[in-house]
Design an enzyme around this catalytic site. Structure first.
Site, PDB file in Angstrom:
ATOM      1  N   ASP A 120      -8.478  12.608  -8.374  1.00  0.00           N
ATOM      2  CA  ASP A 120      -7.719  11.707 -10.101  1.00  0.00           C
ATOM      3  C   ASP A 120      -8.444  11.291 -10.665  1.00  0.00           C
ATOM      4  OD1 ASP A 120      -8.689   9.310  -8.502  1.00  0.00           O
ATOM      5  OD2 ASP A 120      -6.997   8.302  -8.888  1.00  0.00           O
TER       6      ASP A 120
ATOM      7  N   ASP B 266     -14.733   9.324  -8.531  1.00  0.00           N
ATOM      8  CA  ASP B 266     -13.987  10.908  -8.283  1.00  0.00           C
ATOM      9  C   ASP B 266     -15.340  11.790  -8.962  1.00  0.00           C
ATOM     10  OD1 ASP B 266     -11.994   9.180  -8.891  1.00  0.00           O
ATOM     11  OD2 ASP B 266     -10.854  10.519  -8.051  1.00  0.00           O
TER      12      ASP B 266
ATOM     13  N   HIS C 107     -17.274   4.998  -4.421  1.00  0.00           N
ATOM     14  CA  HIS C 107     -16.318   5.181  -3.111  1.00  0.00           C
ATOM     15  C   HIS C 107     -16.221   6.360  -2.808  1.00  0.00           C
ATOM     16  CE1 HIS C 107     -14.764   0.938  -4.011  1.00  0.00           C
ATOM     17  NE2 HIS C 107     -15.000   1.369  -5.225  1.00  0.00           N
ATOM     18  N   ASP C 108     -15.505   7.665  -4.202  1.00  0.00           N
ATOM     19  CA  ASP C 108     -15.731   8.368  -3.690  1.00  0.00           C
ATOM     20  C   ASP C 108     -16.703   9.631  -2.727  1.00  0.00           C
ATOM     21  OD1 ASP C 108     -12.471   7.963  -4.262  1.00  0.00           O
ATOM     22  OD2 ASP C 108     -12.976   8.990  -6.640  1.00  0.00           O
TER      23      ASP C 108
HETATM   24  C1  BDR Z   1     -10.609   4.121  -5.547  1.00  0.00           C
HETATM   25  O1  BDR Z   1      -9.849   4.066  -6.602  1.00  0.00           O
HETATM   26  C2  BDR Z   1      -9.580   4.572  -7.634  1.00  0.00           C
HETATM   27  O2  BDR Z   1      -9.777   3.834  -8.716  1.00  0.00           O
HETATM   28  C3  BDR Z   1     -11.534   5.066  -7.301  1.00  0.00           C
HETATM   29  O3  BDR Z   1     -11.258   6.151  -8.158  1.00  0.00           O
HETATM   30  C4  BDR Z   1     -11.453   5.098  -6.225  1.00  0.00           C
HETATM   31  O4  BDR Z   1     -11.057   6.434  -5.780  1.00  0.00           O
HETATM   32  C5  BDR Z   1     -10.999   3.114  -5.391  1.00  0.00           C
HETATM   33  O5  BDR Z   1     -10.697   1.975  -5.017  1.00  0.00           O
HETATM   34 CA    CA Z   2     -10.372   8.157  -7.067  1.00  0.00          CA
END
Ligand code: BDR
Ligand code: CA
Length: 315
Positions: A17, A22, A244-245
């Site tokens: 997303d 991402d 994160h991703d």
């Molecule tokens: C996740 O939430 C999204 O805002 C980021 O892309 C990540 O996948 C982190 O909590």
């Molecule tokens: Ca994400």
């Protein structure tokens, strides 16, 4: 690449997303020599589906991924009203960064059907990497349960022992907790890369200097993304953005960067204060069968080396 031990390419479908982090995950998957990106499926999450699709197409073209199918998926969660994270990722979903309009369009097939067909035609060697809300994956499991025996692994960005959108819930699980519950209870082999892990992948000033020293169009793009993304993290007391991703893609490339533990994890869908929380049974007190490999620690140095080494491929 530094790790000579890895030989075979791992086939993945990135369900995303975009989303600032991402976008970095797409760039990592696109050029890392140990990944074969079979497809990119799109879900509504950080922003609405039109925007996440447009962003994915733009980033895929930036990464030279014109041969990889991009499929639009669910435009809303299974049951609830959509929640966005535009307060983190900006109104467009990729901050203030401007990219050219894509030349290619998304394919003329729903992401759920693309997932089902691709898995069913596979030899069971495809890993799903959902880095947004789990709506597409849950719908695919419900529509064609036989995919369960075809999924090699699901490497999810979501959950953790603390929250970022509520005190108890992480955004991806909160944005569609019912879907997260379906997926985590599915019996498929799951690795969960939650906030406890991804907050070890912080783009500090030293990391940004390393990225800057690459001095190519991709490193400049990533620095622009990080400049926007880090604002909220710095407000929350971190020394930079938690990316994160890309951690999920890194896990697919080289799981030895991580330590993990097999535990029971269930998703709360009814709690007043805990909707979307990943309830992790650390001590096995429920007596339930462990269902998720939970990522615990990250080798920060090797993670950033992997990322910067891969970005050199864009020179
Ligand atoms: C996740 O939430 C999204 O805002 C980021 O892309 C990540 O996948 C982190 O909590
Ligand atoms: Ca994400």
């Amino acid at each position: 690449m530094a790790n000579q031990a890895i030989t075979a390419k791992r086939k993945i479908i990135l369900d995303c997303d975009p989303g600032l982090d991402d976008a970095i995950a797409i760039l990592l998957a696109a050029r890392n020599p140990h990944i074969e990106l079979v497809g990119v499926t799109i879900v509504a999450g950080n922003v609405g589906l039109d925007k996440t699709t447009l962003n994915a197409l733009k980033v895929c073209e930036l990464a030279g991924l014109t041969h990889v199918p991009v499929a639009r998926g669910a435009d809303r969660p299974l049951l609830r009203e959509p929640v966005a994270a535009d307060y983190v990722h900006g109104e467009s979903g990729i901050g203030g960064v401007v990219l050219p309009d894509p030349v290619k369009a998304s394919i003329n097939r729903h992401a759920v059907d693309f997932l089902i067909d691709t898995l069913m035609e596979s030899d069971g060697d495809i890993t799903l990497v959902p880095i947004g809300p789990l709506t597409n994956i849950a719908l695919a499991m419900r529509k064609e349960p036989r995919i369960l025996s075809k999924i090699q692994e699901i490497v999810i960005m979501g959950g953790g022992t603390f929250g970022n959108i509520t005190p108890s819930a992480e955004f991806n699980f909160y944005a569609d907790a019912e879907a997260a519950r379906v997926v985590l209870a599915s019996g498929a082999p799951i690795t969960m890369i939650g906030l406890d892990l991804t907050h070890q992948a912080v783009a500090t000033e030293a990391v940004k200097e390393r990225i800057a020293s690459l001095d190519n169009h991709i490193s400049r793009f990533i620095l622009e993304l990080l400049g926007f993304y880090e604002v909220i993290y710095k407000e929350r007391g971190l020394p930079g953005a938690a990316v994160h991703d890309p951690c999920c893609v890194a896990y697919c490339i080289d799981p030895t960067l991580f330590t993990t533990k097999l535990l029971r994890v269930d998703i709360e869908t009814r709690g007043e204060l805990s909707y979307g929380m990943s309830v992790i049974d650390t001590y096995g007190v429920t007596g339930k069968q462990p269902n998720v490999r939970v990522a615990l620690t990250l080798d920060h140095e090797r993670f950033w080396s992997m990322l910067t080494d891969t970005m050199k491929e864009y020179a």
